[in-house]
Motif scaffolding. Structure first.
Motif, mmCIF file in Angstrom:
data_model
loop_
_atom_site.group_PDB
_atom_site.id
_atom_site.type_symbol
_atom_site.label_atom_id
_atom_site.label_comp_id
_atom_site.label_asym_id
_atom_site.label_seq_id
_atom_site.Cartn_x
_atom_site.Cartn_y
_atom_site.Cartn_z
ATOM 1 N N LYS A 51 1.577 5.838 4.091
ATOM 2 C CA LYS A 51 1.410 4.588 3.331
ATOM 3 C C LYS A 51 2.287 4.574 2.078
ATOM 4 O O LYS A 51 3.005 3.607 1.814
ATOM 5 N N THR A 52 2.205 5.657 1.315
ATOM 6 C CA THR A 52 2.982 5.725 0.075
ATOM 7 C C THR A 52 4.477 5.688 0.382
ATOM 8 O O THR A 52 5.243 4.964 -0.270
ATOM 9 N N HIS A 53 4.878 6.445 1.400
ATOM 10 C CA HIS A 53 6.290 6.467 1.783
ATOM 11 C C HIS A 53 6.782 5.057 2.139
ATOM 12 O O HIS A 53 7.798 4.592 1.611
ATOM 13 N N ILE A 107 1.165 -1.929 -5.284
ATOM 14 C CA ILE A 107 0.023 -1.146 -5.780
ATOM 15 C C ILE A 107 -0.504 -0.256 -4.647
ATOM 16 O O ILE A 107 -0.887 -0.738 -3.580
ATOM 17 N N ASP A 108 -0.513 1.042 -4.912
ATOM 18 C CA ASP A 108 -0.851 2.041 -3.898
ATOM 19 C C ASP A 108 -2.322 2.447 -4.012
ATOM 20 O O ASP A 108 -2.823 2.672 -5.115
ATOM 21 N N ASP A 109 -2.980 2.529 -2.877
ATOM 22 C CA ASP A 109 -4.379 2.999 -2.801
ATOM 23 C C ASP A 109 -5.366 2.081 -3.523
ATOM 24 O O ASP A 109 -6.141 2.518 -4.378
ATOM 25 N N VAL A 110 -5.353 0.801 -3.130
ATOM 26 C CA VAL A 110 -6.245 -0.162 -3.804
ATOM 27 C C VAL A 110 -7.724 0.102 -3.554
ATOM 28 O O VAL A 110 -8.569 -0.485 -4.236
ATOM 29 N N VAL A 206 0.682 13.609 8.811
ATOM 30 C CA VAL A 206 2.106 13.944 8.726
ATOM 31 C C VAL A 206 2.371 14.889 7.554
ATOM 32 O O VAL A 206 3.235 15.752 7.617
ATOM 33 N N ARG A 207 1.586 14.725 6.483
ATOM 34 C CA ARG A 207 1.786 15.620 5.343
ATOM 35 C C ARG A 207 1.537 17.073 5.758
ATOM 36 O O ARG A 207 2.273 17.976 5.371
ATOM 37 N N GLU A 208 0.500 17.297 6.564
ATOM 38 C CA GLU A 208 0.207 18.661 7.030
ATOM 39 C C GLU A 208 1.247 19.158 8.017
ATOM 40 O O GLU A 208 1.573 20.345 8.050
HETATM 41 MG MG MG Z 1 -0.506 7.844 -0.531
#
Ligand code: MG
Ligand code: ADP
Length: 340
Positions: A51-53, A107-110, A206-208
């Motif tokens: 999401k952040t990416h 806005i990230d993580d609302v 994906v981070r892991e």
């Molecule tokens: Mg994020």
């Protein structure tokens, strides 16, 4: 300062079935910020799914195509903190004005706005102003709007104005291409079977997936050992162990119905008999607690109920376990059975 990370580009955001819709919606928005019906664009999905990416990628691409536009990326948490500080310093109006003159607000993580009515209120006004003036709003969240809790109705209805696009867990091929792209960018070579071994065994985040590869590279260079499948096995095992295995909704229904000595069909039936209703509500409560499934999906799997029924069940279980001793024991017993 846009706070954008140029490494989080579209180019580096590998496409797959799991993200195709969200990715192409993002591209549509970056081609014509404020000029599509995807306003707001809300990207939602579980932890570590990009999401952040993707939110950054949209901003980076807009900055590239429209250098004159002001683009701002901010986490909902930081936005909230800024707002609290502004109120303390009697700068509420300056705060609002600052955000109202931005062309593209990300806005990230609302979901962080949950229960924070002051912040929701100020964001509502900023949002309306931007939207009316054809400015683009991009939001991310760990849940779909229908599953968000403690967010005001008027804000939720704004979230639904544009497009909500889900990031799902990537399939095996996509996981392999994400890893290969990462290795290529880092200039590291790795045997195909090892890449595939990692991609096969780390599925949900994906981070892991990237974390395992990074730690594999680090281990091998630290110990001056070749990257072997045995080393990969050890590292993957560590990663898999650390992420709690997710219990399935089927398993929860089985444990709850066994506990009350009824079968799953009875638990799912339409009956209003109190002990059966309670068992069903407990199953819904645990599904909410122990799985990442949405309220709607929990409802449909537990006797074809809607999301409001599941929400009601969760609240009922919360209430009963704080007022009813017997009921609290049910919750404790079943929690134990589920966490082995
Ligand atoms: Mg994020
Ligand atoms: P989230 O915000 O959903 O928790 P992130 O955006 O932080 O997830 O992504 C976690 C990591 O996975 C980041 O390093 C990101 O670059 C990477 N990632 C996620 N999806 C993809 C993808 N489709 N292609 C390449 N990298 C990805």
């Amino acid at each position: 300062e846009s706070q954008l990370n140029p490494n989080y580009s579209f180019e580096n955001f590998l496409e797959g079935d799991s993200n195709r819709l969200a990715r192409s919606a993002g591209l549509a928005v970056s081609n014509k910020p404020g000029g599509t019906s995807f306003n707001p664009l809300l990207i939602f999905g579980g932890v570590g799914l990009g999401k952040t990416h993707l939110a950054h990628a949209i901003g980076v691409d807009i900055k590239d195509k429209y250098p004159e536009k002001t683009v701002l990326y901010i986490s909902a948490e930081k936005f909230t903190q800024q707002y609290i500080d502004a109120v303390k310093k009697n700068n509420r109006n300056d705060f609002i004005h600052f955000y109202q003159i931005i062309d593209v607000l990300i806005i990230d993580d609302v979901q962080f706005f949950s229960g924070k009515t002051g912040t929701q209120d100020v964001f509502f006004h900023i949002f309306n102003h931007l939207h009316q003036n054809g400015k683009q709003v991009i939001l991310t969240s760990d849940k779909a709007p229908v599953d968000m809790q403690d967010i005001e109705q008027r804000l939720l209805s704004r979230f639904k104005w544009g497009l909500s696009a889900e990031l799902q867990t990537p399939d095996f091929e996509t996981r392999v291409s994400i890893l290969k792209n990462k290795l290529y960018r880092d200039g590291v070579e790795m045997p195909e079977d090892i890449i595939e071994y990692v991609a096969k065994n780390i599925k949900t985040n994906v981070r892991e997936l990237e974390g395992a590869i990074i730690s594999l590279i680090a281990q091998s260079s630290f110990n001056k050992k070749e990257i072997t499948i045995d080393l990969a096995r050890i590292i993957v095992e560590k990663f898999v162990k650390n992420t709690k295995r997710e219990v399935s909704i089927d398993y929860i229904q089985k444990v709850v119905s066994d506990y009350f000595q009824m079968d799953i069909d009875t638990l799912q039936s339409k009956t209003r008999k109190r002990h059966i209703v309670q068992a069903r509500q407990l199953a819904m409560f645990f599904a909410k607690k122990f799985t990442k499934a949405s309220l709607a999906s929990i409802g449909s799997q537990i006797g074809k109920r809607d999301h409001a029924t599941v929400l009601h069940a969760c609240k009922t279980v919360d209430n009963l376990s704080s007022t009813d001793k017997q009921f609290r024991k049910y919750v404790e017993d079943i929690t134990k059975k589920l966490s082995i």
